[in-house]
Design an enzyme around this catalytic site. Structure first.
Site, PDB file in Angstrom:
ATOM      1  N   ARG A 144      21.109  66.689  83.734  1.00 50.61           N
ATOM      2  CA  ARG A 144      20.941  65.361  84.316  1.00 50.61           C
ATOM      3  C   ARG A 144      21.924  64.396  83.678  1.00 50.61           C
ATOM      4  O   ARG A 144      22.086  64.389  82.461  1.00 50.61           O
ATOM      5  CB  ARG A 144      19.513  64.867  84.105  1.00 50.61           C
ATOM      6  CG  ARG A 144      19.018  63.939  85.196  1.00 50.61           C
ATOM      7  CD  ARG A 144      17.562  63.624  85.050  1.00 50.61           C
ATOM      8  NE  ARG A 144      16.696  64.778  85.237  1.00 50.61           N
ATOM      9  CZ  ARG A 144      15.382  64.697  85.376  1.00 50.61           C
ATOM     10  NH1 ARG A 144      14.796  63.517  85.327  1.00 50.61           N
ATOM     11  NH2 ARG A 144      14.650  65.777  85.543  1.00 50.61           N
TER      12      ARG A 144
ATOM     13  N   SER B 154      15.333  63.324  90.295  1.00 54.39           N
ATOM     14  CA  SER B 154      13.893  63.231  90.110  1.00 54.39           C
ATOM     15  C   SER B 154      13.448  61.772  90.156  1.00 54.39           C
ATOM     16  O   SER B 154      13.636  61.091  91.146  1.00 54.39           O
ATOM     17  CB  SER B 154      13.491  63.911  88.805  1.00 54.39           C
ATOM     18  OG  SER B 154      12.090  63.973  88.691  1.00 54.39           O
ATOM     19  N   HIS B 155      12.876  61.258  89.062  1.00 52.97           N
ATOM     20  CA  HIS B 155      12.377  59.881  89.034  1.00 52.97           C
ATOM     21  C   HIS B 155      13.304  58.957  88.244  1.00 52.97           C
ATOM     22  O   HIS B 155      12.943  57.814  87.961  1.00 52.97           O
ATOM     23  CB  HIS B 155      10.971  59.841  88.426  1.00 52.97           C
ATOM     24  CG  HIS B 155      10.927  60.331  87.013  1.00 52.97           C
ATOM     25  ND1 HIS B 155      10.928  61.662  86.703  1.00 52.97           N
ATOM     26  CD2 HIS B 155      10.913  59.663  85.831  1.00 52.97           C
ATOM     27  CE1 HIS B 155      10.900  61.801  85.377  1.00 52.97           C
ATOM     28  NE2 HIS B 155      10.890  60.600  84.831  1.00 52.97           N
TER      29      HIS B 155
ATOM     30  N   LYS C 164      18.242  71.171  89.029  1.00 54.32           N
ATOM     31  CA  LYS C 164      17.141  72.035  88.609  1.00 54.32           C
ATOM     32  C   LYS C 164      17.470  73.434  89.113  1.00 54.32           C
ATOM     33  O   LYS C 164      17.700  73.627  90.305  1.00 54.32           O
ATOM     34  CB  LYS C 164      15.819  71.533  89.177  1.00 54.32           C
ATOM     35  CG  LYS C 164      15.386  70.189  88.585  1.00 54.32           C
ATOM     36  CD  LYS C 164      14.066  69.702  89.160  1.00 54.32           C
ATOM     37  CE  LYS C 164      13.647  68.391  88.514  1.00 54.32           C
ATOM     38  NZ  LYS C 164      12.400  67.835  89.080  1.00 54.32           N
TER      39      LYS C 164
ATOM     40  N   ASP D 260       7.017  61.436  93.652  1.00 55.62           N
ATOM     41  CA  ASP D 260       8.234  61.018  92.961  1.00 55.62           C
ATOM     42  C   ASP D 260       9.435  61.262  93.866  1.00 55.62           C
ATOM     43  O   ASP D 260       9.291  61.697  95.017  1.00 55.62           O
ATOM     44  CB  ASP D 260       8.371  61.730  91.611  1.00 55.62           C
ATOM     45  CG  ASP D 260       8.619  63.226  91.749  1.00 55.62           C
ATOM     46  OD1 ASP D 260       8.300  63.798  92.802  1.00 55.62           O
ATOM     47  OD2 ASP D 260       9.133  63.828  90.791  1.00 55.62           O
TER      48      ASP D 260
ATOM     49  N   ASP E 141      11.751  63.455  94.186  1.00 57.32           N
ATOM     50  CA  ASP E 141      12.107  64.768  94.751  1.00 57.32           C
ATOM     51  C   ASP E 141      10.898  65.585  95.187  1.00 57.32           C
ATOM     52  O   ASP E 141      11.040  66.750  95.553  1.00 57.32           O
ATOM     53  CB  ASP E 141      12.979  65.569  93.772  1.00 57.32           C
ATOM     54  CG  ASP E 141      12.261  65.928  92.480  1.00 57.32           C
ATOM     55  OD1 ASP E 141      11.390  65.160  92.036  1.00 57.32           O
ATOM     56  OD2 ASP E 141      12.581  66.979  91.899  1.00 57.32           O
TER      57      ASP E 141
ATOM     58  N   ASP F 272       8.175  66.842  93.660  1.00 58.32           N
ATOM     59  CA  ASP F 272       7.467  67.882  92.892  1.00 58.32           C
ATOM     60  C   ASP F 272       6.315  67.311  92.061  1.00 58.32           C
ATOM     61  O   ASP F 272       5.633  68.047  91.368  1.00 58.32           O
ATOM     62  CB  ASP F 272       8.431  68.698  92.013  1.00 58.32           C
ATOM     63  CG  ASP F 272       9.216  67.868  91.015  1.00 58.32           C
ATOM     64  OD1 ASP F 272       8.928  66.658  90.880  1.00 58.32           O
ATOM     65  OD2 ASP F 272      10.122  68.431  90.370  1.00 58.32           O
ATOM     66  N   ARG F 273       6.095  65.978  92.160  1.00 54.24           N
ATOM     67  CA  ARG F 273       4.992  65.372  91.409  1.00 54.24           C
ATOM     68  C   ARG F 273       4.103  64.562  92.342  1.00 54.24           C
ATOM     69  O   ARG F 273       4.579  63.945  93.296  1.00 54.24           O
ATOM     70  CB  ARG F 273       5.530  64.461  90.297  1.00 54.24           C
ATOM     71  CG  ARG F 273       6.335  65.230  89.268  1.00 54.24           C
ATOM     72  CD  ARG F 273       6.549  64.404  88.018  1.00 54.24           C
ATOM     73  NE  ARG F 273       7.359  63.221  88.252  1.00 54.24           N
ATOM     74  CZ  ARG F 273       7.142  62.046  87.654  1.00 54.24           C
ATOM     75  NH1 ARG F 273       6.132  61.874  86.852  1.00 54.24           N
ATOM     76  NH2 ARG F 273       7.952  61.037  87.900  1.00 54.24           N
TER      77      ARG F 273
ATOM     78  N   HIS G 271       3.190  66.900  87.557  1.00 48.18           N
ATOM     79  CA  HIS G 271       3.515  68.256  88.006  1.00 48.18           C
ATOM     80  C   HIS G 271       2.253  69.127  87.950  1.00 48.18           C
ATOM     81  O   HIS G 271       1.583  69.187  86.931  1.00 48.18           O
ATOM     82  CB  HIS G 271       4.559  68.899  87.082  1.00 48.18           C
ATOM     83  CG  HIS G 271       5.906  68.249  87.118  1.00 48.18           C
ATOM     84  ND1 HIS G 271       6.897  68.650  87.976  1.00 48.18           N
ATOM     85  CD2 HIS G 271       6.430  67.233  86.397  1.00 48.18           C
ATOM     86  CE1 HIS G 271       7.982  67.909  87.777  1.00 48.18           C
ATOM     87  NE2 HIS G 271       7.717  67.036  86.822  1.00 48.18           N
TER      88      HIS G 271
END
Length: 462
Positions: free
Chosen positions: A16, A104-105, A114, A240, A242, A244-245, A327
């Site tokens: 990242r 992501s966030h 990822k 979030d 992307d 995944d949360r 997650h």
């Protein structure tokens, strides 16, 4: 090629960086070639590539694909998808490999990767080995570049979830995607499941104009709370950037953090998988351990980080895992990867069995606690140095146990305090929980005193 490779972008469980500074198309292309080389060594032939809704996604995705193909590995371009859809593609398309371009966030000027290669979510030493491979130019340049095909995975992904989930009754939900990529898929998924869906900020916009797409922070859920009450909806789901949360809010505006969601999921999973291991991260409530035991499961606390949790699930055969940040990982009935959209579907399935969904969520065991708090550090790496000193020098004489698997967690008879280094930003993350407000304040004072000794210039937010 290697002299401009910033080592700080190689994090504990992903890559990242800041777009145009530490993460450029040239750097991502080089990473792609290294990933293709690693895939080749692991006898893999194809990598599925996806990207979220960030503005830098198309250029970085093109660079990644070019690098992978240069190594002779084939690419399936999934286009704009949620992160769990790339994990799903690795299973569905039998590639065993996927790379998601996502920040992501993080703020809009960040992006990252990822990575799953040969069924392993890359983390820690494997990510550092990838960096070292690039630095010594140990990458394969094939005589014939890999092929490129496009594939729409969305319909297969939604069909798979719909085939797994059965709702006893329809629920009215508000879905807040925070202008992240989940907005392109979540409303359609939950409508397919039979819900009435009110979308909120579901237009994909990589500038995130309404609020930051991080459901772990209460300030990002305030509009959702208001909309639930305006609509008289059963509950709200938030995602979030992307997808995944998952964040969850009741009709009354109560935020049900992921560790309490995990209680509901554990009780459900353990009905069908008695004796199963349930993993939770070091930031999670101490109420999880007795809850899991009472429901016939084996509780296991582990480090924070999606790839670290997935590796521990494989090692232990756990059927379920969760992190405080949102997650949730289902091994039972699913593939073991973190998936906010699927977790939302599983939650709706459970809640549809009850007349009052919010009452079920509100009844979960709770205690006085803080959300995740943060201490900003001057630069990347400072947070790890601070935590290393805390582990070595801090004294908590009233604590009954000090856990150092990931930061410092001091367990008391009536609560806990935690300080750990973020692996995504230069911050120290803290969390506190106790039986009551008085105990909470006391534990915070203990941590404040130790931090003021070790880092007297730090601006403490508690």
């Amino acid at each position: 090629m290697t002299s401009s490779l910033p080592p700080e972008i190689f994090k504990a469980y992903d890559i990242r960086g800041i777009v145009g500074k530490t993460l450029t198309p040239a750097i991502v292309q080089t990473i792609g070639q290294a990933l293709g080389t690693l895939a080749s060594e692991r006898q893999c032939h194809t990598i599925a590539v996806g990207r979220d809704g960030r503005l830098s996604g198309p250029s970085l995705s093109a660079a990644l694909i070019e690098g992978i193909r240069a190594s002779g590995i084939h690419v399936i371009d999934l286009g704009q998808v949620a992160t769990p859809m790339t994990y799903f593609a690795a299973h569905q398309l039998n590639t065993g490999c996927s790379v998601m371009i996502t920040g992501s966030h993080n703020p809009p000027d960040y992006n990252g990767l990822k990575m799953v290669i040969g069924g392993e979510t890359l983390s820690g030493p494997t990510i550092q080995a990838l960096r070292e491979r690039i630095e010594r130019n140990d990458v394969r340049t094939a005589t014939e570049q890999g092929t490129l095909t496009q594939r729409d995975i969305a319909s297969a992904y939604i069909d798979r979830i719909v085939s797994d989930i059965r709702l006893e009754r329809s629920l009215h939900i508000v879905v807040d995607a925070g202008n992240g990529i989940a907005g392109a898929f979540a409303p359609a998924l939950y409508e397919r499941l039979g819900c009435k869906v009110t979308p909120l900020f579901c237009e994909v916009d990589g500038t995130f104009p309404n609020h930051h797409p991080d459901p772990s922070q209460p300030e990002n859920l305030q509009t959702l709370i208001k909309r639930i009450q305006q609509e008289n909806a059963d509950l709200g789901l938030a995602f979030d950037g992307d997808g995944d949360r998952l964040g969850v809010v009741t009709r009354e505006g109560n935020i049900i953090y992921s560790d309490r969601q995990l209680m509901l999921f554990a009780a459900d999973v353990l009905k069908r998988a008695p004796g199963a291991t349930v993993i939770y991260d070091i930031k999670s409530t101490r109420l999880l351990k007795p809850w899991i035991q009472q429901h016939g499961g084996v509780p296991l606390m582990w480090k924070t980080g999606h790839s670290l949790i997935k590796a521990k699930m494989k090692e232990t055969g756990a059927e379920l895992a969760g992190e405080m940040s949102g997650h949730t990982f289902f091994g039972e009935r699913w593939y073991g990867f973190d998936d906010g959209l699927y977790a939302g579907a599983r939650l709706l399935e459970i809640l549809s069995q009850h007349a009052d969904a919010s009452a079920v969520l509100n009844a979960l065991p709770d205690s006085a606690s803080t959300p995740e708090l943060a201490i900003a550090c001057a630069k990347e790496g400072d947070q790890h140095a601070l935590i290393a000193r805390l582990q070595k020098e801090a004294r908590f004489p009233d604590a009954k146990e000090i856990i150092c698997i990931d930061g410092v967690r001091a367990e008391y008879d009536d609560g806990f305090g935690l300080a750990r280094a973020s692996n995504t930003t230069p911050t120290v993350v803290l969390r506190f929980e106790a039986d009551n407000e008085e105990a909470l304040q006391r534990i915070q004072r203990d941590f404040r005193a130790q931090l003021q000794i070790i880092a007297p210039d730090a601006k403490l937010s508690f």
